[in-house]
Scaffold this active site. Structure first.
Site, PDB file in Angstrom:
ATOM      1  CE  LYS A  63      -3.877  -2.078   2.565  1.00 31.40           C
ATOM      2  NZ  LYS A  63      -4.841  -1.859   3.677  1.00 31.40           N
ATOM      3  CE1 TYR A 108      -9.536  -2.841   0.817  1.00 30.39           C
ATOM      4  CE2 TYR A 108      -9.092  -0.724  -0.205  1.00 30.39           C
ATOM      5  CZ  TYR A 108      -8.661  -1.834   0.502  1.00 30.39           C
ATOM      6  OH  TYR A 108      -7.348  -1.923   0.904  1.00 30.39           O
ATOM      7  CG  PHE A 151     -13.651   2.865   7.312  1.00 29.78           C
ATOM      8  CD1 PHE A 151     -13.131   1.958   6.394  1.00 29.78           C
ATOM      9  CD2 PHE A 151     -14.389   2.374   8.380  1.00 29.78           C
ATOM     10  CE1 PHE A 151     -13.327   0.593   6.536  1.00 29.78           C
ATOM     11  CE2 PHE A 151     -14.606   1.009   8.525  1.00 29.78           C
ATOM     12  CZ  PHE A 151     -14.067   0.120   7.602  1.00 29.78           C
ATOM     13  NE  ARG A 206      -6.074 -12.240   5.887  1.00 31.75           N
ATOM     14  CZ  ARG A 206      -6.566 -11.012   5.778  1.00 31.75           C
ATOM     15  NH1 ARG A 206      -6.065 -10.148   4.896  1.00 31.75           N
ATOM     16  NH2 ARG A 206      -7.530 -10.606   6.546  1.00 31.75           N
ATOM     17  CB  THR A 224      -7.683  -5.340  10.082  1.00 35.93           C
ATOM     18  OG1 THR A 224      -8.117  -6.539   9.442  1.00 35.93           O
ATOM     19  CG2 THR A 224      -7.981  -4.138   9.196  1.00 35.93           C
ATOM     20  NE  ARG A 258      -2.465  -5.370   7.574  1.00 35.23           N
ATOM     21  CZ  ARG A 258      -3.614  -5.874   7.161  1.00 35.23           C
ATOM     22  NH1 ARG A 258      -4.333  -6.644   7.976  1.00 35.23           N
ATOM     23  NH2 ARG A 258      -4.077  -5.610   5.952  1.00 35.23           N
ATOM     24  CG  ASN A 302      -3.676  -2.130   7.166  1.00 35.53           C
ATOM     25  OD1 ASN A 302      -3.531  -1.804   5.992  1.00 35.53           O
ATOM     26  ND2 ASN A 302      -4.743  -2.779   7.601  1.00 35.53           N
ATOM     27  CG  HIS A 350      -5.256  -6.308  -0.023  1.00 36.77           C
ATOM     28  ND1 HIS A 350      -6.448  -6.444   0.648  1.00 36.77           N
ATOM     29  CD2 HIS A 350      -5.260  -7.264  -0.989  1.00 36.77           C
ATOM     30  CE1 HIS A 350      -7.145  -7.428   0.098  1.00 36.77           C
ATOM     31  NE2 HIS A 350      -6.445  -7.945  -0.901  1.00 36.77           N
ATOM     32  CD  GLU A 352      -8.441  -9.841  -3.007  1.00 38.61           C
ATOM     33  OE1 GLU A 352      -7.276 -10.129  -2.663  1.00 38.61           O
ATOM     34  OE2 GLU A 352      -9.313  -9.450  -2.207  1.00 38.61           O
TER      35      GLU A 352
HETATM   36  P1  ADP Z   1      -7.804  -6.735   5.860  1.00 42.70           P
HETATM   37  O1  ADP Z   1      -6.998  -5.763   5.029  1.00 42.70           O
HETATM   38  O2  ADP Z   1      -7.094  -7.073   7.148  1.00 42.70           O
HETATM   39  O3  ADP Z   1      -8.229  -7.958   5.077  1.00 42.70           O
HETATM   40  P2  ADP Z   1     -10.530  -5.572   5.636  1.00 42.70           P
HETATM   41  O4  ADP Z   1     -10.733  -6.290   4.346  1.00 42.70           O
HETATM   42  O5  ADP Z   1     -11.575  -5.698   6.688  1.00 42.70           O
HETATM   43  O6  ADP Z   1      -9.138  -5.973   6.335  1.00 42.70           O
HETATM   44  O7  ADP Z   1     -10.351  -4.027   5.353  1.00 42.70           O
HETATM   45  C1  ADP Z   1      -9.662  -3.573   4.235  1.00 42.70           C
HETATM   46  C2  ADP Z   1      -8.827  -2.363   4.623  1.00 42.70           C
HETATM   47  O8  ADP Z   1      -9.683  -1.295   4.993  1.00 42.70           O
HETATM   48  C3  ADP Z   1      -7.916  -2.592   5.821  1.00 42.70           C
HETATM   49  O9  ADP Z   1      -6.695  -3.223   5.502  1.00 42.70           O
HETATM   50  C4  ADP Z   1      -7.723  -1.171   6.308  1.00 42.70           C
HETATM   51  O10 ADP Z   1      -6.736  -0.482   5.525  1.00 42.70           O
HETATM   52  C5  ADP Z   1      -9.087  -0.550   6.038  1.00 42.70           C
HETATM   53  N1  ADP Z   1      -9.955  -0.606   7.219  1.00 42.70           N
HETATM   54  C6  ADP Z   1     -10.660  -1.664   7.672  1.00 42.70           C
HETATM   55  N2  ADP Z   1     -11.370  -1.350   8.778  1.00 42.70           N
HETATM   56  C7  ADP Z   1     -11.100  -0.038   9.026  1.00 42.70           C
HETATM   57  C8  ADP Z   1     -11.521   0.907  10.021  1.00 42.70           C
HETATM   58  N3  ADP Z   1     -12.378   0.577  11.004  1.00 42.70           N
HETATM   59  N4  ADP Z   1     -11.017   2.157   9.965  1.00 42.70           N
HETATM   60  C9  ADP Z   1     -10.156   2.539   8.980  1.00 42.70           C
HETATM   61  N5  ADP Z   1      -9.746   1.707   8.001  1.00 42.70           N
HETATM   62  C10 ADP Z   1     -10.193   0.446   8.026  1.00 42.70           C
END
Ligand code: ADP
Length: 153
Positions: free
Chosen positions: A9, A49, A57, A85, A91, A102, A112, A115, A126
């Site tokens: 990212k 997303y 957000f 993973r 996350t 992370r 973070n 992805h 993806e």
């Molecule tokens: P992951 O990346 O761990 O698979 P998700 O698919 O739930 O998690 O979310 C995608 C991305 O959206 C996260 O990596 C993070 O950058 C962002 N994100 C998720 N939840 C939040 C939140 N509550 N506040 C801000 N950003 C978030």
């Protein structure tokens, strides 16, 4: 063998963590099959997303993914999706376990670093989203016999 997607990212790019993150996956024994720098746009992020579209957000995370180019990578290995993973961590980076990407490099839920695909099905979708067929190179892994036993491959 599974294939999975890792996106470095903008937080990885700007914090100069590209080499460090890629090094971790290489050292683990995953095989790099594809890598490129691309500029994401609203359309592809709406798809990527989509599961977060109703969250407050949503616009903010899309904007944060477009602030610089990203690096998309494809990795191959036995159980690669789960292995990657596990190496990614939770996350919310503040609770991600030390030793994970992370957990070691981030303080943020949003910023973070990476992805990573969260299931075998999503990895397939993806990878197709971010790579053309001819951008993923399925070549023999010279170190395979030292990474796996015969019954594992
Ligand atoms: P992951 O990346 O761990 O698979 P998700 O698919 O739930 O998690 O979310 C995608 C991305 O959206 C996260 O990596 C993070 O950058 C962002 N994100 C998720 N939840 C939040 C939140 N509550 N506040 C801000 N950003 C978030």
């Amino acid at each position: 063998m599974e294939k999975t997607l890792v996106i470095l990212k903008p937080s990885a790019i700007q914090r100069a963590l590209v080499g460090e993150v890629i090094k971790r996956f290489e050292q683990k024994g995953l095989q790099l099959l594809g890598i490129k720098m691309i500029q994401l746009n609203d359309k592809i992020l709406d798809e990527h997303y989509a599961h977060l579209a109703d969250r407050p957000f949503f616009t903010r995370i899309k904007d944060s993914m477009m602030i610089t180019p990203v690096i998309v990578t494809c990795w191959k290995g036995k159980d690669a999706v789960q292995v990657v993973r596990n190496m990614t961590g939770a996350t919310n980076s503040r609770v991600a376990v030390p030793g994970t990407i992370r957990g070691d490099f981030s303080m943020s839920m949003q910023e973070n670093i990476v992805h990573t695909s969260d299931s075998i099905e999503n990895a397939k979708v993806e990878l197709t989203r971010f790579f053309q067929d001819d951008e993923i190179f399925d070549f023999a892994d010279a170190k395979k016999q030292f990474l796996y036993s015969n019954d594992e491959i």
